[in-house]
Design a protein around this motif. Sequence first.
Motif, PDB file in Angstrom:
ATOM      1  N   ALA A 206     -56.492  36.141  61.372  1.00  0.00           N
ATOM      2  CA  ALA A 206     -56.112  37.574  61.206  1.00  0.00           C
ATOM      3  C   ALA A 206     -56.124  38.180  62.543  1.00  0.00           C
ATOM      4  O   ALA A 206     -55.172  39.201  62.643  1.00  0.00           O
ATOM      5  CB  ALA A 206     -57.221  38.369  60.404  1.00  0.00           C
ATOM      6  N   SER A 207     -56.772  38.064  63.579  1.00  0.00           N
ATOM      7  CA  SER A 207     -56.940  38.857  64.756  1.00  0.00           C
ATOM      8  C   SER A 207     -55.505  38.719  65.284  1.00  0.00           C
ATOM      9  O   SER A 207     -54.740  39.372  66.200  1.00  0.00           O
ATOM     10  CB  SER A 207     -57.915  38.564  65.751  1.00  0.00           C
ATOM     11  OG  SER A 207     -58.140  37.179  65.956  1.00  0.00           O
ATOM     12  N   PHE A 208     -55.041  37.099  65.364  1.00  0.00           N
ATOM     13  CA  PHE A 208     -53.731  37.079  66.226  1.00  0.00           C
ATOM     14  C   PHE A 208     -52.600  37.599  65.119  1.00  0.00           C
ATOM     15  O   PHE A 208     -51.710  38.009  65.817  1.00  0.00           O
ATOM     16  CB  PHE A 208     -53.313  35.498  66.441  1.00  0.00           C
ATOM     17  CG  PHE A 208     -52.160  35.221  66.989  1.00  0.00           C
ATOM     18  CD1 PHE A 208     -52.393  35.487  68.550  1.00  0.00           C
ATOM     19  CD2 PHE A 208     -51.091  34.853  66.273  1.00  0.00           C
ATOM     20  CE1 PHE A 208     -51.144  35.242  69.222  1.00  0.00           C
ATOM     21  CE2 PHE A 208     -50.004  34.802  67.256  1.00  0.00           C
ATOM     22  CZ  PHE A 208     -50.006  34.948  68.400  1.00  0.00           C
ATOM     23  N   GLU A 209     -52.816  37.485  63.966  1.00  0.00           N
ATOM     24  CA  GLU A 209     -51.598  37.956  63.078  1.00  0.00           C
ATOM     25  C   GLU A 209     -51.300  39.628  63.318  1.00  0.00           C
ATOM     26  O   GLU A 209     -50.244  40.140  63.316  1.00  0.00           O
ATOM     27  CB  GLU A 209     -51.892  37.846  61.519  1.00  0.00           C
ATOM     28  CG  GLU A 209     -51.898  36.343  61.056  1.00  0.00           C
ATOM     29  CD  GLU A 209     -52.062  36.198  59.844  1.00  0.00           C
ATOM     30  OE1 GLU A 209     -52.655  37.039  59.049  1.00  0.00           O
ATOM     31  OE2 GLU A 209     -51.880  35.121  59.455  1.00  0.00           O
ATOM     32  N   THR A 210     -52.540  40.283  63.411  1.00  0.00           N
ATOM     33  CA  THR A 210     -52.540  41.721  63.834  1.00  0.00           C
ATOM     34  C   THR A 210     -51.741  42.025  65.212  1.00  0.00           C
ATOM     35  O   THR A 210     -51.075  42.571  65.303  1.00  0.00           O
ATOM     36  CB  THR A 210     -54.014  42.326  64.087  1.00  0.00           C
ATOM     37  OG1 THR A 210     -54.369  42.045  62.546  1.00  0.00           O
ATOM     38  CG2 THR A 210     -53.818  43.915  64.151  1.00  0.00           C
TER      39      THR A 210
ATOM     40  N   SER B  32     -43.287  25.371  64.893  1.00  0.00           N
ATOM     41  CA  SER B  32     -43.843  26.401  65.985  1.00  0.00           C
ATOM     42  C   SER B  32     -44.532  27.626  65.355  1.00  0.00           C
ATOM     43  O   SER B  32     -45.748  27.876  65.754  1.00  0.00           O
ATOM     44  CB  SER B  32     -42.462  26.933  66.430  1.00  0.00           C
ATOM     45  OG  SER B  32     -41.678  27.549  65.693  1.00  0.00           O
ATOM     46  N   PHE B  33     -44.328  27.951  64.059  1.00  0.00           N
ATOM     47  CA  PHE B  33     -44.813  28.828  63.282  1.00  0.00           C
ATOM     48  C   PHE B  33     -46.306  28.598  63.047  1.00  0.00           C
ATOM     49  O   PHE B  33     -47.374  29.252  62.975  1.00  0.00           O
ATOM     50  CB  PHE B  33     -44.069  29.433  61.930  1.00  0.00           C
ATOM     51  CG  PHE B  33     -44.451  30.704  61.248  1.00  0.00           C
ATOM     52  CD1 PHE B  33     -44.092  31.810  62.005  1.00  0.00           C
ATOM     53  CD2 PHE B  33     -45.178  30.505  60.194  1.00  0.00           C
ATOM     54  CE1 PHE B  33     -44.622  32.960  61.319  1.00  0.00           C
ATOM     55  CE2 PHE B  33     -45.726  31.460  59.758  1.00  0.00           C
ATOM     56  CZ  PHE B  33     -45.452  32.859  60.203  1.00  0.00           C
ATOM     57  N   ALA B  34     -46.250  27.287  62.715  1.00  0.00           N
ATOM     58  CA  ALA B  34     -47.852  26.781  62.051  1.00  0.00           C
ATOM     59  C   ALA B  34     -48.805  26.622  63.296  1.00  0.00           C
ATOM     60  O   ALA B  34     -49.991  27.036  63.273  1.00  0.00           O
ATOM     61  CB  ALA B  34     -47.610  25.369  61.412  1.00  0.00           C
ATOM     62  N   GLN B  35     -48.143  26.390  64.594  1.00  0.00           N
ATOM     63  CA  GLN B  35     -48.999  26.263  65.666  1.00  0.00           C
ATOM     64  C   GLN B  35     -49.108  27.720  66.328  1.00  0.00           C
ATOM     65  O   GLN B  35     -50.579  27.919  66.768  1.00  0.00           O
ATOM     66  CB  GLN B  35     -48.251  25.599  66.765  1.00  0.00           C
ATOM     67  CG  GLN B  35     -47.878  24.090  66.623  1.00  0.00           C
ATOM     68  CD  GLN B  35     -47.330  23.275  67.683  1.00  0.00           C
ATOM     69  OE1 GLN B  35     -46.460  23.989  68.299  1.00  0.00           O
ATOM     70  NE2 GLN B  35     -47.430  22.150  67.697  1.00  0.00           N
ATOM     71  N   LEU B  36     -48.378  28.655  66.263  1.00  0.00           N
ATOM     72  CA  LEU B  36     -48.390  29.992  66.680  1.00  0.00           C
ATOM     73  C   LEU B  36     -49.425  30.931  65.977  1.00  0.00           C
ATOM     74  O   LEU B  36     -50.342  31.444  66.400  1.00  0.00           O
ATOM     75  CB  LEU B  36     -47.154  30.624  66.856  1.00  0.00           C
ATOM     76  CG  LEU B  36     -47.184  32.212  67.421  1.00  0.00           C
ATOM     77  CD1 LEU B  36     -47.544  31.991  68.715  1.00  0.00           C
ATOM     78  CD2 LEU B  36     -45.751  32.759  67.480  1.00  0.00           C
ATOM     79  N   ILE B  37     -48.909  30.599  64.694  1.00  0.00           N
ATOM     80  CA  ILE B  37     -49.776  31.502  63.807  1.00  0.00           C
ATOM     81  C   ILE B  37     -50.614  30.854  62.371  1.00  0.00           C
ATOM     82  O   ILE B  37     -50.145  30.538  61.510  1.00  0.00           O
ATOM     83  CB  ILE B  37     -48.729  32.727  63.045  1.00  0.00           C
ATOM     84  CG1 ILE B  37     -48.147  33.320  64.285  1.00  0.00           C
ATOM     85  CG2 ILE B  37     -49.750  33.770  62.360  1.00  0.00           C
ATOM     86  CD1 ILE B  37     -47.137  34.308  63.716  1.00  0.00           C
ATOM     87  N   PRO B  38     -51.691  30.059  63.038  1.00  0.00           N
ATOM     88  CA  PRO B  38     -52.341  29.501  61.969  1.00  0.00           C
ATOM     89  C   PRO B  38     -52.928  30.409  60.738  1.00  0.00           C
ATOM     90  O   PRO B  38     -53.242  31.430  61.068  1.00  0.00           O
ATOM     91  CB  PRO B  38     -53.595  28.769  62.711  1.00  0.00           C
ATOM     92  CG  PRO B  38     -53.448  28.992  64.172  1.00  0.00           C
ATOM     93  CD  PRO B  38     -52.250  30.210  64.143  1.00  0.00           C
ATOM     94  N   ASN B  39     -52.798  29.863  59.610  1.00  0.00           N
ATOM     95  CA  ASN B  39     -53.285  30.445  58.236  1.00  0.00           C
ATOM     96  C   ASN B  39     -54.577  31.131  58.488  1.00  0.00           C
ATOM     97  O   ASN B  39     -55.500  30.374  58.794  1.00  0.00           O
ATOM     98  CB  ASN B  39     -52.988  29.774  57.133  1.00  0.00           C
ATOM     99  CG  ASN B  39     -52.855  30.338  56.039  1.00  0.00           C
ATOM    100  OD1 ASN B  39     -52.831  31.884  55.827  1.00  0.00           O
ATOM    101  ND2 ASN B  39     -52.437  29.839  54.805  1.00  0.00           N
ATOM    102  N   GLY B  40     -54.892  32.262  58.546  1.00  0.00           N
ATOM    103  CA  GLY B  40     -56.271  32.901  58.445  1.00  0.00           C
ATOM    104  C   GLY B  40     -56.632  33.595  59.717  1.00  0.00           C
ATOM    105  O   GLY B  40     -57.619  34.006  59.779  1.00  0.00           O
TER     106      GLY B  40
END
Length: 138
Positions: A22-26, A12-20
């Motif tokens: 940045a806009s979604f991480e913010t 779920s983490f890999a799907q929700l927050i793909p590495n790199g």
Amino acid sequence: MTTTQIQLVQDSFAQLIPNGEASFETFFGEIFYQRLFDLQPHLRELFQGDMVKQSQKLLDMLRSIVDNLERPDVPSIQELGSRHKTEYKVKNTDYNAVGEALIWTFEATMGEDFTPELREAWVTAYGLLAQTMKPTEV
């Protein structure tokens, strides 16, 4: 944690927050911190710096922990908890609000994909993390 729970959290983490991404991480960080400050307004004073950078730190830390759920680096996690206590004056009781904000953020961003089984897996993962981070109080 069970093997199934570990896999659920990692997938779920890999799907929700793909590495790199940045806009979604913010975006994820903004939602998380707003919820945290709604729950515990006094915690806002701990975050005086750049919240975009803080969001990145949050996601980097989560990514590292999620990637290593099968073999957590307990000394590093304990050190992180100790730093939070000494440098930021985080209290053991603050971990409850952080956990609640984190689970709420996953639910808000994942919608129907945040199933009861996935919720339980994340609650378990966070519980283990928080327990390991909390310094023993004397």
